[in-house]
Design a protein around this motif. Sequence first.
Motif, mmCIF file in Angstrom:
data_model
loop_
_atom_site.group_PDB
_atom_site.id
_atom_site.type_symbol
_atom_site.label_atom_id
_atom_site.label_comp_id
_atom_site.label_asym_id
_atom_site.label_seq_id
_atom_site.Cartn_x
_atom_site.Cartn_y
_atom_site.Cartn_z
ATOM 1 N N THR A 5 41.655 42.330 44.046
ATOM 2 C CA THR A 5 41.438 41.074 43.329
ATOM 3 C C THR A 5 40.661 40.096 44.207
ATOM 4 O OG1 THR A 5 43.500 40.097 44.115
ATOM 5 C CG2 THR A 5 43.594 41.352 42.056
ATOM 6 N N LYS A 6 39.917 39.212 43.580
ATOM 7 C CA LYS A 6 39.186 38.194 44.323
ATOM 8 C C LYS A 6 40.145 37.196 44.967
ATOM 9 C CE LYS A 6 34.982 38.213 41.475
ATOM 10 N NZ LYS A 6 34.127 37.396 40.585
ATOM 11 N N LEU A 12 46.207 38.728 38.694
ATOM 12 C CA LEU A 12 44.887 38.197 38.377
ATOM 13 C C LEU A 12 44.954 36.688 38.151
ATOM 14 C CD1 LEU A 12 43.501 40.817 35.807
ATOM 15 C CD2 LEU A 12 42.875 40.554 38.213
ATOM 16 N N ASP A 131 39.585 35.323 39.632
ATOM 17 C CA ASP A 131 38.957 36.589 39.266
ATOM 18 C C ASP A 131 38.008 36.418 38.091
ATOM 19 O OD1 ASP A 131 40.444 38.655 41.025
ATOM 20 O OD2 ASP A 131 42.028 37.378 40.228
#
Length: 222
Positions: A5-6, A12, A131
């Motif tokens: 995940t970012k 998320l 995300d």
Amino acid sequence: MKHKTKNGYEGLLIVIEGTDGSGKSTQLELLKRSIQDKSYGVMVSEWKTSRLIANVIDDAKERNLLNATTYSLLYAADFADRLENQIIPALKSGFIVLLDRYFYTALARDVVRGQNIEWVKNLYEYAPEPDLVFYLDMPVDILLKRIIGTTGLDFYESGRDVGFSTDFYNSFEIYQNKCLEQYNSMKSEYNFISIDGTKSIQDIHKIMNDEVQKLLDSGILA
């Protein structure tokens, strides 16, 4: 362990951005239901809902006590409290976290109120990268009609505290146009998925739902 995940956690982080009247709350609720129907855990957090700070902000607004700096700092405190006590714990637990606004709202509003953009960015430098960021792009004339027909013009949302105009309508147009300019400048820097806010509710929802589904199909939460 390297996360896919970012945001750097197990869940998320999905943001819906836009000005007041752009339809964020409606889309947030539709997206929440859609994700729940897929059997994922969902947590929602809205702007200015910290149990510690939200009432302080409301009280200060009612008594007209906010200058540009206290405005920035109180909203930053609200964000920090929600991030620490709601958002990050949910992400660590693998939830999909849906946010009605993120620090991009603060960047737009604070810069329009005269704050240095780098100073504002430093206030939020600890914030995880979302995300997905959906931005509902809405013309000011339609925003004005929507807000007049629902909540009515607010002193701060009309930028009256900044002194653009003594006329509520004119002040709203000037303030919101300046905010939209700031949002437009952030689109590429923060990878906004910009959506025409004048589309139908279902068309907008489909765009958002499809983007979320692409992310889920990638196995990011597997």
